[in-house]
Design a protein around this motif. Sequence first.
Motif, PDB file in Angstrom:
ATOM      1  N   THR A  79      -0.948 -21.685  -4.058  1.00 40.89           N
ATOM      2  CA  THR A  79      -2.391 -21.906  -4.039  1.00 40.89           C
ATOM      3  C   THR A  79      -2.832 -22.451  -2.685  1.00 40.89           C
ATOM      4  OG1 THR A  79      -2.414 -22.302  -6.421  1.00 40.89           O
ATOM      5  CG2 THR A  79      -4.296 -23.130  -5.173  1.00 40.89           C
ATOM      6  N   ASP A 136      -2.758 -19.593  -0.211  1.00 38.13           N
ATOM      7  CA  ASP A 136      -3.905 -18.711  -0.446  1.00 38.13           C
ATOM      8  C   ASP A 136      -5.197 -19.333   0.073  1.00 38.13           C
ATOM      9  OD1 ASP A 136      -2.262 -16.829  -1.631  1.00 38.13           O
ATOM     10  OD2 ASP A 136      -2.844 -17.349  -3.693  1.00 38.13           O
ATOM     11  N   TYR A 137      -5.332 -20.631  -0.096  1.00 44.23           N
ATOM     12  CA  TYR A 137      -6.509 -21.342   0.392  1.00 44.23           C
ATOM     13  C   TYR A 137      -6.586 -21.238   1.918  1.00 44.23           C
ATOM     14  CZ  TYR A 137      -9.771 -25.226   1.155  1.00 44.23           C
ATOM     15  OH  TYR A 137     -10.826 -25.992   1.543  1.00 44.23           O
ATOM     16  N   TYR A 190      -5.252 -18.917   3.740  1.00 48.23           N
ATOM     17  CA  TYR A 190      -5.545 -17.523   4.068  1.00 48.23           C
ATOM     18  C   TYR A 190      -7.046 -17.256   3.959  1.00 48.23           C
ATOM     19  CZ  TYR A 190      -5.426 -12.430   3.916  1.00 48.23           C
ATOM     20  OH  TYR A 190      -5.638 -11.108   4.164  1.00 48.23           O
TER      21      TYR A 190
END
Length: 71
Positions: A49, A52-53, A55
């Motif tokens: 997570t 992804d954050y 990114y």
Amino acid sequence: MQRIKQYTENFFKGKQKNRRYVMSIDDILSFLVVVQGADVNKLFYAGITLFDYGYAKGFRACQAESRKNTG
């Protein structure tokens, strides 16, 4: 982890961070609260997570830079 640190250090040698697209202290503290005492499974998904954050933040920074250069 050393490879990741080296990568980011090399990346930012020629670039300045845009403060609007970095993690805030609240973001970091929220992550630490989740992983504190967590089992391996929870740590794994928290790491994903967080990646992804980062990114998503990078993508938004790229879009902003693109708009600045074209408009």
